[in-house]
Design a protein around this motif. Structure first.
Motif, PDB file in Angstrom:
ATOM      1  N   GLY A 195      11.266 -12.612 -15.624  1.00  0.00           N
ATOM      2  CA  GLY A 195      10.389 -11.602 -15.809  1.00  0.00           C
ATOM      3  C   GLY A 195      10.891 -10.341 -15.625  1.00  0.00           C
ATOM      4  N   VAL A 196       9.212  -9.106 -16.321  1.00  0.00           N
ATOM      5  CA  VAL A 196       9.124  -7.947 -15.922  1.00  0.00           C
ATOM      6  C   VAL A 196       8.078  -7.678 -15.496  1.00  0.00           C
ATOM      7  CG1 VAL A 196       8.424  -6.016 -17.366  1.00  0.00           C
ATOM      8  CG2 VAL A 196       9.869  -7.416 -17.916  1.00  0.00           C
ATOM      9  N   VAL A 197       7.659  -7.081 -14.383  1.00  0.00           N
ATOM     10  CA  VAL A 197       6.451  -6.142 -13.718  1.00  0.00           C
ATOM     11  C   VAL A 197       6.343  -4.896 -13.924  1.00  0.00           C
ATOM     12  CG1 VAL A 197       5.152  -5.940 -11.070  1.00  0.00           C
ATOM     13  CG2 VAL A 197       6.601  -7.742 -11.814  1.00  0.00           C
ATOM     14  N   ASP A 198       5.226  -5.162 -14.622  1.00  0.00           N
ATOM     15  CA  ASP A 198       5.163  -3.651 -15.299  1.00  0.00           C
ATOM     16  C   ASP A 198       3.836  -2.739 -14.439  1.00  0.00           C
ATOM     17  OD1 ASP A 198       4.265  -1.102 -16.604  1.00  0.00           O
ATOM     18  OD2 ASP A 198       5.220  -1.220 -18.113  1.00  0.00           O
ATOM     19  N   SER A 199       3.665  -1.498 -13.354  1.00  0.00           N
ATOM     20  CA  SER A 199       2.918  -1.055 -12.826  1.00  0.00           C
ATOM     21  C   SER A 199       2.070  -0.244 -13.290  1.00  0.00           C
ATOM     22  CB  SER A 199       3.113  -1.612 -11.070  1.00  0.00           C
ATOM     23  OG  SER A 199       2.073  -0.682 -10.225  1.00  0.00           O
ATOM     24  N   ASP A 200       1.084  -0.061 -13.309  1.00  0.00           N
ATOM     25  CA  ASP A 200       0.731   1.854 -13.780  1.00  0.00           C
ATOM     26  C   ASP A 200      -0.024   2.125 -12.632  1.00  0.00           C
ATOM     27  OD1 ASP A 200       0.340   0.432 -16.361  1.00  0.00           O
ATOM     28  OD2 ASP A 200      -2.018   0.139 -15.839  1.00  0.00           O
ATOM     29  N   ASP A 201      -0.168   1.705 -11.125  1.00  0.00           N
ATOM     30  CA  ASP A 201       0.328   2.703 -10.172  1.00  0.00           C
ATOM     31  C   ASP A 201       1.117   3.166  -8.861  1.00  0.00           C
ATOM     32  OD1 ASP A 201      -2.827   1.391 -10.323  1.00  0.00           O
ATOM     33  OD2 ASP A 201      -2.840   0.066  -9.628  1.00  0.00           O
ATOM     34  N   LEU A 202       2.397   2.532  -9.357  1.00  0.00           N
ATOM     35  CA  LEU A 202       3.532   3.041  -8.275  1.00  0.00           C
ATOM     36  C   LEU A 202       3.263   4.339  -8.777  1.00  0.00           C
ATOM     37  CD1 LEU A 202       5.259   0.032  -8.100  1.00  0.00           C
ATOM     38  CD2 LEU A 202       5.016   0.952  -6.264  1.00  0.00           C
ATOM     39  N   PRO A 203       4.503   4.947  -8.335  1.00  0.00           N
ATOM     40  CA  PRO A 203       5.344   6.376  -8.703  1.00  0.00           C
ATOM     41  C   PRO A 203       6.482   6.282  -9.137  1.00  0.00           C
ATOM     42  CG  PRO A 203       5.338   6.098  -6.258  1.00  0.00           C
ATOM     43  CD  PRO A 203       4.946   5.147  -6.599  1.00  0.00           C
ATOM     44  N   LEU A 204       6.599   7.066 -10.432  1.00  0.00           N
ATOM     45  CA  LEU A 204       7.738   7.548 -10.819  1.00  0.00           C
ATOM     46  C   LEU A 204       9.070   7.033 -10.524  1.00  0.00           C
ATOM     47  CD1 LEU A 204       6.889   8.845 -14.711  1.00  0.00           C
ATOM     48  CD2 LEU A 204       7.066   6.554 -14.675  1.00  0.00           C
ATOM     49  N   ASN A 205       9.056   8.007  -9.508  1.00  0.00           N
ATOM     50  CA  ASN A 205      10.245   7.828  -9.037  1.00  0.00           C
ATOM     51  C   ASN A 205      10.502   6.648  -7.463  1.00  0.00           C
ATOM     52  OD1 ASN A 205       8.267   8.958  -7.157  1.00  0.00           O
ATOM     53  ND2 ASN A 205       9.925  10.883  -6.303  1.00  0.00           N
ATOM     54  N   VAL A 206       9.378   5.576  -7.784  1.00  0.00           N
ATOM     55  CA  VAL A 206       9.666   4.585  -6.551  1.00  0.00           C
ATOM     56  C   VAL A 206      11.374   4.093  -6.638  1.00  0.00           C
ATOM     57  CG1 VAL A 206       9.432   3.022  -8.676  1.00  0.00           C
ATOM     58  CG2 VAL A 206       8.471   2.442  -5.988  1.00  0.00           C
ATOM     59  N   SER A 207      11.405   4.032  -4.800  1.00  0.00           N
ATOM     60  CA  SER A 207      12.983   3.839  -4.698  1.00  0.00           C
ATOM     61  C   SER A 207      12.653   2.072  -3.928  1.00  0.00           C
ATOM     62  CB  SER A 207      13.904   4.464  -3.720  1.00  0.00           C
ATOM     63  OG  SER A 207      13.276   4.628  -2.215  1.00  0.00           O
ATOM     64  N   ARG A 208      14.241   1.664  -3.870  1.00  0.00           N
ATOM     65  CA  ARG A 208      14.069   0.953  -3.385  1.00  0.00           C
ATOM     66  C   ARG A 208      13.385  -0.045  -1.953  1.00  0.00           C
ATOM     67  NH1 ARG A 208      16.475  -3.576  -5.490  1.00  0.00           N
ATOM     68  NH2 ARG A 208      17.562  -3.653  -7.052  1.00  0.00           N
ATOM     69  N   GLU A 209      13.363   1.660  -1.290  1.00  0.00           N
ATOM     70  CA  GLU A 209      12.993   2.373   0.015  1.00  0.00           C
ATOM     71  C   GLU A 209      11.523   2.146   0.279  1.00  0.00           C
ATOM     72  OE1 GLU A 209      15.847   3.445  -1.191  1.00  0.00           O
ATOM     73  OE2 GLU A 209      17.031   2.478   0.321  1.00  0.00           O
ATOM     74  N   ILE A 210      10.643   2.605  -1.130  1.00  0.00           N
ATOM     75  CA  ILE A 210       9.535   2.812  -1.171  1.00  0.00           C
ATOM     76  C   ILE A 210       8.776   1.119  -1.096  1.00  0.00           C
ATOM     77  CG2 ILE A 210       7.688   4.337  -2.219  1.00  0.00           C
ATOM     78  CD1 ILE A 210       9.504   6.484  -3.130  1.00  0.00           C
ATOM     79  N   LEU A 211      10.250   0.784  -1.796  1.00  0.00           N
ATOM     80  CA  LEU A 211       8.934  -0.490  -2.325  1.00  0.00           C
ATOM     81  C   LEU A 211       9.020  -1.100  -1.268  1.00  0.00           C
ATOM     82  CD1 LEU A 211      11.147  -2.167  -5.495  1.00  0.00           C
ATOM     83  CD2 LEU A 211       8.635  -1.161  -5.567  1.00  0.00           C
ATOM     84  N   GLN A 212       9.757  -1.022   0.113  1.00  0.00           N
ATOM     85  CA  GLN A 212      10.131  -1.953   0.927  1.00  0.00           C
ATOM     86  C   GLN A 212       8.669  -2.257   2.159  1.00  0.00           C
ATOM     87  OE1 GLN A 212      13.719  -0.699   2.959  1.00  0.00           O
ATOM     88  NE2 GLN A 212      14.201  -2.920   3.345  1.00  0.00           N
ATOM     89  N   HIS A 213       8.032  -0.889   1.780  1.00  0.00           N
ATOM     90  CA  HIS A 213       6.814  -0.400   2.664  1.00  0.00           C
ATOM     91  C   HIS A 213       6.062  -0.027   2.054  1.00  0.00           C
ATOM     92  CE1 HIS A 213       9.732  -0.163   6.295  1.00  0.00           C
ATOM     93  NE2 HIS A 213      10.501   0.878   4.719  1.00  0.00           N
ATOM     94  N   ASN A 214       5.198  -0.857   0.716  1.00  0.00           N
ATOM     95  CA  ASN A 214       3.774  -0.262   0.021  1.00  0.00           C
ATOM     96  C   ASN A 214       3.197  -1.327  -0.134  1.00  0.00           C
ATOM     97  OD1 ASN A 214       2.209   0.142  -2.547  1.00  0.00           O
ATOM     98  ND2 ASN A 214       3.993   1.742  -2.687  1.00  0.00           N
ATOM     99  N   ARG A 215       2.585  -0.930   0.282  1.00  0.00           N
ATOM    100  CA  ARG A 215       1.086  -2.235   0.335  1.00  0.00           C
ATOM    101  C   ARG A 215       0.771  -3.153  -1.045  1.00  0.00           C
ATOM    102  NH1 ARG A 215      -3.661  -0.625   3.946  1.00  0.00           N
ATOM    103  NH2 ARG A 215      -2.704  -0.468   6.113  1.00  0.00           N
ATOM    104  N   LYS A 216       0.927  -1.915  -2.316  1.00  0.00           N
ATOM    105  CA  LYS A 216       0.532  -2.684  -3.776  1.00  0.00           C
ATOM    106  C   LYS A 216       1.613  -3.227  -3.356  1.00  0.00           C
ATOM    107  CE  LYS A 216      -1.702   1.909  -4.640  1.00  0.00           C
ATOM    108  NZ  LYS A 216      -2.172   2.815  -5.915  1.00  0.00           N
ATOM    109  N   ILE A 217       3.122  -3.392  -3.768  1.00  0.00           N
ATOM    110  CA  ILE A 217       3.845  -4.139  -3.547  1.00  0.00           C
ATOM    111  C   ILE A 217       4.163  -5.330  -2.780  1.00  0.00           C
ATOM    112  CG2 ILE A 217       6.476  -4.771  -3.223  1.00  0.00           C
ATOM    113  CD1 ILE A 217       6.208  -2.658  -5.508  1.00  0.00           C
TER     114      ILE A 217
END
Length: 648
Positions: free
Chosen positions: A340-362
């Motif tokens: 599937g697809v997840v499309d977020s309006d709140d994450l930064p466009l330069n989001v990386s796997r490292e950022i995903l690991q430590h993001n409360r919104k994720i």
């Protein structure tokens, strides 16, 4: 390998002819899908460039408008699908195009070869769906395919030309390519010239690719020219292109505007699966954390579902910009089959796997995704049990990983689990824990189960004898993951899960008080036998006692209530891990003729032999392996010879 300057002829790395034969044979009745697959690949390439350009806008090379173009050359008999996306380097062409999805080809071909009964269109489609051989669908309509590509960021002289008739080899040549991206040129077979008709291609694009966010363009002249004079005028000016798909992100459209066919075609686009999805859930969340999700359940498990090194996950977009293919932080590993697809309006466009690991919104999105999939499965299980059984047959083993990985949802996952039982055996329908509880006997307060290394070993275990006699249902667990499951799912709706192979048998209120008293009396009356056999077996056993489980078998082995099961110990050893060396308890059925014969034996040597035979048989009945099989055979042969010589 033949080398001429920058041109070489290479053999395919895999059994390409078998795969191509399968694709052509099985999908010929739906020839149009070649265009869907090639446009999907081109769209993916455009989205990947958009993402990489977030950190290096030089990759756009003064051409920022991403697109896919479908071109027809009637004189040459070709259809070209062209994109200005990320492109491929020479090595990437070898690794991806030259080896058919590289890592999994051998497994795919083995699955093909293992199928019995020759050609089976449904079975072939299933395999194709599991494997995803989108690029090679071109050979359904083409007898030769040419691919010309240049990776964004490389200079024009680093273009690469790949060409093959699909019969075992391909040529690779370094060429000049001014523009980045990829052109796939299909040299149509003589009987496939219908696809030189621009209106025909446009209708296929509208049917299969209308939902793709990247614009798909065709020349205006190719479908607007009404006469020869107009065509002649068109040749005198530069070609004009017009977008022929809607070009809006499907997941951002209202559910009321979308048909089931729209959802099904979009699934095939993002998954490269040739089969329709089993179910889907489409949601828009607004508030402090705004995002849209469109999640699918496939019909069949992908070929790489059990590959621990393979990344799984949904596609992540931020504000409609593609970010990554396998965003594995958006779903837990036990839901790795979800597409599937997840499309977020709140994450930064330069989001990386490292950022995903430590993001409360994720974390919030991940938790919500899990709940949506669980709700989707619960609704299916309730309203469409046959459809849910189809899902369970494909993905049940993965779902069983859930209770051990997701404590918060353990009870909900437990309600979705299905099992074979002593009541359901011989039927195709599996049993839920809720159904098991509904069928529990009056006074029963536990959910009983047995683990074994095969369905037959579980079904024929001597530990089940007293349960069959009393009509008490037992779950039969024979998947490797079942040991992991029961080590984490200790109870369900207040009912404790109890192994029938551990500790002293506790039937609670189901126990026969008179039988219990009889067993206690037998322990005293036959104490000499129990002591004698314990001394004979020595350190092989922890204890020898009278059994309350057995009805027909002479003996069985039991581990302690808190010990590792014998089956789990075997599983660990099979995968090269250490398992504790546990001493089991041997339980005897005093009513069995062999046990009575053992008790009456006065010869010490024969007593030892018969005692070891009973112990070894009990191990074999549980699926165990003997330390000394030859000694077991020798004792058994000696016993049979003595019987024959004595005449009975």
């Amino acid at each position: 390998m033949t080398v001429d300057a920058h041109k070489e002829t290479l053999e395919f790395k895999a059994e390409v002819s078998q795969v191509l034969d399968l694709v052509i044979r099985s999908l010929y009745s739906n020839k149009e899908i070649f265009l869907r697959e090639l446009i999907s690949n081109a769209s993916d390439a455009a989205e990947k460039l958009r993402f990489e350009a977030l950190t290096d806008d030089q990759l756009f090379e003064d051409d920022p408008d991403l697109r896919v173009r479908v071109l027809v050359d009637k004189d040459a008999g070709t259809v070209t699908v062209s994109d200005n996306g990320i492109g491929l380097s020479r090595q990437e062409v070898i690794d991806t195009i030259g080896s058919i999805a590289s890592s999994g080809t051998r497994r795919f071909v083995e699955a093909l070869q293992s199928r019995e009964g020759g050609s089976d269109a449904a079975g072939d489609n299933a395999l194709i769906g599991q494997f995803g051989v989108g690029f090679y669908s071109a050979y359904i309509v083409a007898d030769k395919v040419t691919l010309i590509s240049r990776r964004a960021g490389l200079t024009a002289e680093h273009g690469v030309r790949w060409e093959s008739d699909g019969r075992g080899s391909y040529t690779l040549e370094t060429v000049e390519k001014p523009g980045r991206g990829t052109d796939v040129i299909l040299h149509l077979k003589d009987d496939e010239k219908e696809f030189l008709d621009a209106w025909r291609l446009r209708s296929v694009i509208g049917k299969f690719s209308d939902h793709i966010a990247v614009p798909v363009e065709m020349q205006k002249e190719q479908y607007e020219a009404e006469d020869e004079e107009k065509e002649a005028q068109a040749e005198d000016r530069a070609p004009e292109f017009e977008q022929v798909n809607r070009g809006t992100a499907l997941w951002m459209r209202s559910k009321s505007d979308l048909s089931d066919d729209d959802y099904k075609e979009f699934y095939k686009h993002i998954s490269h699966d040739f089969e329709e999805p089993l179910a889907w859930a489409h949601n828009r969340v607004e508030g402090t954390n705004e995002y849209t999700t469109l999640l699918y359940l496939p019909k069949r498990a992908p070929w790489d579902m059990w590959d621990r090194e393979q990344k799984h996950g949904v596609k992540l977009y931020v504000k409609r910009v593609f970010i990554m293919d396998e965003a594995d932080k958006l779903l837990p590993h036990w839901l790795r089959f979800v597409k599937g697809v997840v499309d977020s309006d709140d994450l930064p466009l330069n989001v990386s796997r490292e950022i995903l690991q430590h993001n409360r919104k994720i974390d919030t999105i991940r938790g919500a995704n899990v709940k949506r999939i669980l709700s989707l499965l619960e609704t299916m299980a309730k309203d469409e049990p046959e459809k849910y059984q189809q899902f369970w047959d494909e993905f049940g083993k993965v779902l069983k990983e859930g209770p051990g990985e997701d404590f918060a949802n353990r009870e909900r996952i437990g309600g979705l689990l299905r099992f074979s039982t002593t009541v359901s055996e011989g039927t195709e329908q599996s049993v839920s824990l809720d159904t098991y509880i509904e069928r529990m006997q009056e006074g029963q307060d536990k959910i009983y189960y047995i683990t074994a290394d095969s369905p037959a070993a579980a079904r024929h275990s001597p530990h089940l004898e007293v349960f069959r006699k009393k009509g008490v249902e037992v779950l039969l667990l024979s998947d490797r993951v079942d040991e992991w499951l029961v080590s984490h799912l200790h109870e369900y709706k207040g009912k404790h899960l109890q192994s029938v192979t551990k500790g002293k048998l506790d039937l609670g209120e189901l126990a026969d008080k008179e039988a219990q008293e009889k067993t206690e009396q037998a322990e005293k009356e036959h104490g000499d036998l129990l002591k004698r056999l314990k001394e004979s077996l020595g350190e092989r056993v922890q204890e020898v006692r009278v059994s309350t489980r057995l009805v027909d078998s002479p003996a069985c082995i039991v581990v302690g209530e808190h010990d590792m099961s014998a089956n789990l110990a075997r599983v660990l050893k099979a995968v090269g891990q250490e398992a504790p060396d546990m001493k089991p308890t041997l339980e005897l059925n005093l009513e069995h003729p062999l046990v009575k014969r053992l008790e009456a034996e006065s010869d010490g040597s024969r007593f030892d032999d018969l005692g070891m035979i009973l112990f070894d048989q009990a191990q074999l009945a549980e699926g165990g392996q003997l330390d000394d099989p030859a000694a077991f055979v020798g004792r058994l042969n000696k016993l049979m010879l003595n019987m024959f010589m004595s005449g009975g």
